[in-house]
Motif scaffolding. Structure first.
Motif, PDB file in Angstrom:
ATOM      1  N   GLU A 200      -1.746  51.993   5.713  1.00  0.00           N
ATOM      2  CA  GLU A 200      -1.295  50.731   5.126  1.00  0.00           C
ATOM      3  C   GLU A 200       0.116  50.890   4.575  1.00  0.00           C
ATOM      4  N   ASP A 201       0.893  49.870   4.760  1.00  0.00           N
ATOM      5  CA  ASP A 201       2.273  49.909   4.308  1.00  0.00           C
ATOM      6  C   ASP A 201       2.338  50.113   2.803  1.00  0.00           C
TER       7      ASP A 201
ATOM      8  N   TRP B  67       7.731  56.622   8.559  1.00  0.00           N
ATOM      9  CA  TRP B  67       6.636  55.702   8.886  1.00  0.00           C
ATOM     10  C   TRP B  67       7.200  54.423   9.500  1.00  0.00           C
TER      11      TRP B  67
ATOM     12  N   GLN C 137       5.937  50.646  10.417  1.00  0.00           N
ATOM     13  CA  GLN C 137       4.896  49.618  10.253  1.00  0.00           C
ATOM     14  C   GLN C 137       5.188  48.490  11.235  1.00  0.00           C
TER      15      GLN C 137
ATOM     16  N   ASN D 254      -1.624  44.916  10.659  1.00  0.00           N
ATOM     17  CA  ASN D 254      -0.585  45.880  10.318  1.00  0.00           C
ATOM     18  C   ASN D 254      -0.938  47.273  10.848  1.00  0.00           C
TER      19      ASN D 254
ATOM     20  N   GLY E 149       0.215  51.314  11.266  1.00  0.00           N
ATOM     21  CA  GLY E 149       1.080  52.326  10.660  1.00  0.00           C
ATOM     22  C   GLY E 149       1.195  53.545  11.559  1.00  0.00           C
TER      23      GLY E 149
ATOM     24  N   GLY F 244      -3.405  52.779  13.756  1.00  0.00           N
ATOM     25  CA  GLY F 244      -2.169  53.547  13.716  1.00  0.00           C
ATOM     26  C   GLY F 244      -2.375  54.927  14.288  1.00  0.00           C
TER      27      GLY F 244
END
Lengths: 297, 133
Positions: free
Chosen positions: A285-286, B51, B53, B65, B67, B105
């Motif tokens: 998660e950002d 990172w 996103q 979202n 990652g 992700g």
């Protein structure tokens, strides 16, 4: 189109540059490869600058020539095996410590790495620091004292070379025992070789990538200049509790007169802290890096 | 959402990956490589890992979202990356090796930018070597 070409060129030049780095470096040792012999001391004529005490000048910025991630331990002069996760096979652990390492390996292979405080941005410590992704270091040498600063987290080994003994705080049986992240070091010169011994390292740290060591780990590092531009680093790790035999490592460095440190601080944006049971996590998660309420520009 | 599964021979993957830095990469499934297309939400050129996103539209039109973890700036800069390589809103196609726990992700392999330029994100890594006797 111009931007696209630039991007290609930038990426390509980076790859080529990295390839050159790999080609220029020593061949990667395969399992069982022989440990290269320690450098023979070079004569005074090979050094452009000597200090008044006849020690060679090794101050400066040094770049590792060994490919990142492909530095190996040797036992009895032969290279150990290693898997793609960085875990070694053949470390001569005593039974209890072998069990600890095997459990950590099982956890890692199950996708839940365990047992390395570096997940939480602890320093790697004086053993593992040489194993980091980029072992770049700066050495500042003054009469009777040396400081080694490593790129990653700007870790510092700071020690005297004036003959004083190892501090009592480094000895686990001493009432004043106070282990430290970087331990306690003392050094002395043997001809052109700077010999450094480090003890009193926090036992939570590792021999690299979850490989444990005890509170009596003893690290002897020999830094030998090969002329003015090259430096070999030979490391011997003994541990009378955890290791049945010493571990050895051989590294080469090249002086970089234009070298400079860049930011490499783990705490900046670490998303791999351990959970409550000590297993490493990965947070996809950002999360906003610690710019807090500052504007982007 | 457009996700394409590609199972790659381990031979192709054997010599490529982030240089060993902060941790093991055991949480990623390095036997698989997926691609996903979406819009950059953030590009964090940071330590101990960079990172990316990316917001990806699902079949219902909702954005999710993703990652993607990559190497640190020092290592990525050797491959031509900078902190401005990607901008929020860039429409990109990302190749990655997925997280084994199923989270959205994984480990970044490469990014194709809006102008078609491809940025590689992996460096040589540990080689598998057999156990010593």
């Amino acid at each position: 189109m111009i931007n696209r070409r630039r991007a290609h060129v930038a990426g390509l030049s980076g790859i080529i540059g990295y390839g050159v780095l790999l080609i220029a470096a020593e061949p990667v040792a395969g399992v069982g490869a022989q440990l290269p012999p320690a450098a023979a001391p070079y004569g005074r004529e090979h050094h452009s600058i000597y200090y008044a005490d006849s020690t060679p000048n090794i101050s400066g910025f040094w770049l590792p020539e060994n490919p990142p991630g492909q530095i190996v331990w040797y036992v009895d002069g032969k290279a150990l095996g290693r898997d793609s996760q960085g875990m070694w096979s053949g470390i001569p652990y005593t039974p209890i410590w072998l069990h600890i390492y095997q459990q950590r390996q099982l956890a890692t292979r199950a996708g839940k790495p365990y047992g390395d405080p570096h997940f939480n941005c602890w320093p790697r410590g004086p053993v593992s620091e040489y194993l980091s992704g980029d072992g770049t270091m700066a050495i500042t040498q003054t009469p009777g004292r040396v400081q080694q600063v490593f790129q990653e987290d700007t870790q510092v080994l700071d020690y005297y070379t004036d003959g004083r003994p190892m501090p009592r705080e480094a000895d686990p049986v001493d009432p004043n025992y106070t282990p430290r992240m970087n331990g306690y070091s003392i050094g002395h010169w043997e001809g052109s070789t700077l010999v450094t011994e480090t003890r009193g390292i926090r036992k939570e740290l590792t021999l690299g990538f979850t490989a444990p060591h005890s509170d009596v780990t003893d690290v002897v590092t020999r830094l030998t200049p090969l002329g003015a531009e090259e430096l070999t680093v030979d490391i011997i790790v003994t541990d009378k509790k955890a290791l049945a035999k010493p571990l050895q490592m051989h590294l080469r460095y090249r002086r970089d007169p234009k070298g400079a440190f860049v930011d490499e601080f783990c705490a900046e944006n670490n998303r791999n802290y351990t959970d409550k049971d000590g297993y490493m996590t990965t947070e996809v998660e950002d999360r906003r890096p610690t710019t807090f309420d500052l504007p982007d520009n | 959402m457009r996700v394409t599964l590609m199972v790659l021979a381990s031979l192709l993957l054997g010599g490529i990956g982030p240089a060993v830095a902060h941790h093991s990469y055991a949480m990623f499934d390095r036997t698989r490589e997926l691609t996903v297309t979406g819009d950059v939400k953030a590009w964090q050129f940071t330590n101990p890992h960079s990172w990316l996103q990316v917001l990806v539209k699902g079949a219902d039109g909702a954005e999710v979202n993703y990652g993607f973890e990559s190497a640190n700036p020092l290592e990525l800069s050797r491959l031509g990356w900078t902190r401005s390589s990607l901008q929020p809103g860039d429409h990109v196609t990302v190749s990655y090796q997925p997280l084994r726990n199923g989270a959205l992700g994984g480990e970044l392999v490469s990014v194709v930018k809006p102008d078609g330029a491809k940025l590689l994100a992996q460096l040589p890594r540990f080689k598998d070597t057999p156990p010593a006797n």
